[in-house]
Design a protein around this motif. Structure first.
Motif, PDB file in Angstrom:
ATOM      1  N   UNK A   1      54.013  26.166  51.158  1.00 46.81           N
ATOM      2  CA  UNK A   1      52.704  25.911  51.783  1.00 46.81           C
ATOM      3  C   UNK A   1      52.628  24.419  52.113  1.00 46.81           C
ATOM      4  N   UNK A   2      52.346  24.104  53.361  1.00 51.58           N
ATOM      5  CA  UNK A   2      51.996  22.721  53.721  1.00 51.58           C
ATOM      6  C   UNK A   2      50.524  22.769  54.101  1.00 51.58           C
ATOM      7  N   UNK A   3      49.703  22.097  53.308  1.00 52.83           N
ATOM      8  CA  UNK A   3      48.279  22.251  53.514  1.00 52.83           C
ATOM      9  C   UNK A   3      47.542  20.934  53.626  1.00 52.83           C
ATOM     10  N   UNK A   4      46.344  21.034  54.221  1.00 52.21           N
ATOM     11  CA  UNK A   4      45.401  19.917  54.183  1.00 52.21           C
ATOM     12  C   UNK A   4      44.114  20.483  53.601  1.00 52.21           C
ATOM     13  N   UNK A   5      43.647  19.857  52.520  1.00 50.52           N
ATOM     14  CA  UNK A   5      42.419  20.317  51.869  1.00 50.52           C
ATOM     15  C   UNK A   5      41.412  19.186  51.958  1.00 50.52           C
ATOM     16  N   UNK A   6      40.473  19.341  52.902  1.00 53.88           N
ATOM     17  CA  UNK A   6      39.472  18.303  53.113  1.00 53.88           C
ATOM     18  C   UNK A   6      40.139  16.931  53.328  1.00 53.88           C
ATOM     19  N   UNK A   7      41.063  16.904  54.274  1.00 51.90           N
ATOM     20  CA  UNK A   7      41.774  15.695  54.719  1.00 51.90           C
ATOM     21  C   UNK A   7      42.839  15.216  53.740  1.00 51.90           C
ATOM     22  N   UNK A   8      43.028  15.902  52.611  1.00 52.51           N
ATOM     23  CA  UNK A   8      44.056  15.476  51.653  1.00 52.51           C
ATOM     24  C   UNK A   8      45.282  16.390  51.805  1.00 52.51           C
ATOM     25  N   UNK A   9      46.424  15.829  52.276  1.00 52.10           N
ATOM     26  CA  UNK A   9      47.601  16.682  52.475  1.00 52.10           C
ATOM     27  C   UNK A   9      48.322  16.968  51.162  1.00 52.10           C
ATOM     28  N   UNK A  10      48.935  18.138  51.092  1.00 53.80           N
ATOM     29  CA  UNK A  10      49.743  18.492  49.921  1.00 53.80           C
ATOM     30  C   UNK A  10      50.741  19.557  50.362  1.00 53.80           C
ATOM     31  N   UNK A  11      51.899  19.583  49.713  1.00 50.15           N
ATOM     32  CA  UNK A  11      52.772  20.745  49.919  1.00 50.15           C
ATOM     33  C   UNK A  11      53.058  21.397  48.586  1.00 50.15           C
ATOM     34  N   UNK A  12      53.224  22.727  48.640  1.00 46.60           N
ATOM     35  CA  UNK A  12      53.503  23.537  47.452  1.00 46.60           C
ATOM     36  C   UNK A  12      54.804  24.285  47.700  1.00 46.60           C
ATOM     37  N   UNK A  13      55.714  24.173  46.746  1.00 47.38           N
ATOM     38  CA  UNK A  13      57.027  24.805  46.921  1.00 47.38           C
ATOM     39  C   UNK A  13      57.291  25.705  45.714  1.00 47.38           C
ATOM     40  N   UNK A  14      57.173  27.029  45.913  1.00 47.60           N
ATOM     41  CA  UNK A  14      57.392  27.954  44.780  1.00 47.60           C
ATOM     42  C   UNK A  14      58.866  28.286  44.608  1.00 47.60           C
ATOM     43  N   UNK A  15      59.352  28.156  43.367  1.00 46.80           N
ATOM     44  CA  UNK A  15      60.746  28.534  43.074  1.00 46.80           C
ATOM     45  C   UNK A  15      60.766  29.983  42.585  1.00 46.80           C
ATOM     46  N   UNK A  16      61.951  30.579  42.600  1.00 46.98           N
ATOM     47  CA  UNK A  16      62.032  31.979  42.164  1.00 46.98           C
ATOM     48  C   UNK A  16      61.942  32.121  40.641  1.00 46.98           C
ATOM     49  N   UNK A  17      61.993  31.007  39.893  1.00 45.31           N
ATOM     50  CA  UNK A  17      61.869  31.103  38.429  1.00 45.31           C
ATOM     51  C   UNK A  17      60.432  30.852  37.951  1.00 45.31           C
ATOM     52  N   UNK A  18      59.455  30.839  38.851  1.00 45.29           N
ATOM     53  CA  UNK A  18      58.055  30.688  38.458  1.00 45.29           C
ATOM     54  C   UNK A  18      57.538  29.261  38.552  1.00 45.29           C
ATOM     55  N   UNK A  19      58.435  28.304  38.781  1.00 43.79           N
ATOM     56  CA  UNK A  19      57.985  26.916  38.917  1.00 43.79           C
ATOM     57  C   UNK A  19      57.326  26.728  40.293  1.00 43.79           C
TER      58      UNK A  19
END
Ligand code: GLY
Length: 326
Positions: free
Chosen positions: A201-219
């Motif tokens: 996920x590459x997201x912007x939440x109220x002008x604050x950017x963040x990326x989320x990278x899910x691994x297959x081991x739950x991390x």
């Protein structure tokens, strides 16, 4: 050839591995191999998400770099966490979406597939207000697994003796050789908990950017701050901003355990593009990969191995030679 590589991050190790498999004798020198930016990086392989306005040559390079990854994974072998589900680019507010729409138009003019979706249909744990697109071409890999695999294949030593050619691939350490490299600090968090996400996920939440990278081991990795700093500590504010954006987009992440806070330094150049080529007849350079070190590692390795063998630098790399800063 006897090849010495200065720097045991993903760039230096990939170069060492590529030169070894072509039959050269390789030694990599690094007091803490694999413990620099490669240890922190999330491993997004994102030519689309990382294509910015006015960077056409770099975008072309990153597209070719992404195409090199499947072959690299197969040749290296083992489970490297390479995943090709694609990436959701999402925003929450009207302002976030206005910014993103400009970006999506740009990405479409470059010919990338940018598919409108209902994000919470694709990833049910996303906030129902999230709007966005799916970018099938942006993938991920686990840089720690890649580096461990490379380390099992490459000889690492304390010093370089008697080599025919040296390759400087020392990330932010390359500044000591007079190259225009500066550190851009990034904080990355690692969370653990029940399975929530499959896509990056590459997201912007109220002008604050963040990326989320899910691994297959739950991390789940979340990143990354951008600060012009060599500071090695994560500030409370950097951690708060990442957690706030991430939990705004995926509220259930608040139940996860915060497993690790890590700080890395992107080696940035004045134009934000890598420096790859020849510095002297016996000294090659592969550094300054900034936000693109993981993505560009396999393509950098083949370019440098070509130079080691006296072949020309591949055309796609011509704009990124060290002479442009002379
Ligand atoms: N490649 C993502 C970052 O540098 O944060």
């Amino acid at each position: 050839m006897r090849v010495g590589v200065i720097g045991g991050g993903i760039i230096g190790l990939s170069i060492g591995w590529e030169c070894s498999r072509r039959g050269h004798e390789v030694v990599v020198v690094d007091p803490a191999p694999g413990r620099g930016a490669s240890h922190v990086a999330a491993g997004m392989l994102a030519p689309v998400g990382e294509s910015y306005f006015g960077e056409h040559e770099l975008t072309r390079l990153l597209v070719e770099a992404a195409a090199a990854w499947p072959g690299f994974v197969t040749a290296l072998g083992g489970d490297l966490g390479y995943r090709s589900e694609g990436t959701l680019q999402i925003g929450l507010t009207v302002d976030d979406l206005a910014d993103l729409k400009r970006l999506w138009e740009h990405q479409k003019t470059l010919g990338f597939a940018v598919e409108p979706v209902a994000p919470s249909d694709v990833e049910p744990s996303l906030h129902p207000r999230a709007r966005g697109v799916l970018v099938p071409a942006d993938h991920q890999v686990d840089p720690r697994r890649v580096v461990n695999r490379l380390l099992s294949e490459v000889t690492v030593a304390e010093s370089l003796d008697d080599v025919d050619i040296t390759v400087l691939a020392a990330g932010i350490g390359s500044a000591a050789w007079g190259l225009p490299i500066r550190p851009v600090k990034g904080v990355v968090l690692r969370l653990r908990g029940p399975h929530l996400l499959d896509h990056v996920i590459r997201g912007i939440a109220d002008r604050r950017p963040v990326y989320l990278v899910p691994r297959d081991d739950g991390e789940v990795l979340m990143g990354a701050s951008m600060r012009e700093s060599a500071d090695t500590a994560a500030s409370a504010g950097e951690v708060r901003d990442l957690l706030r954006s991430a939990t705004d987009l995926v509220p259930d992440l608040a139940e996860h355990t915060l497993a690790e806070v890590s700080v890395g330094h992107r080696p940035a150049t004045p134009d934000g593009a890598p420096i790859v080529g020849q510095l002297r007849p016996d000294l090659l350079v592969a550094t300054g990969h900034y936000r693109h070190g993981v993505l560009a590692a396999p393509l950098t390795a083949t370019a440098i191995a070509d130079l080691v063998e006296g072949k020309p630098l591949p055309a796609i790399w011509q704009p990124f030679q060290p002479g442009r800063f002379a």
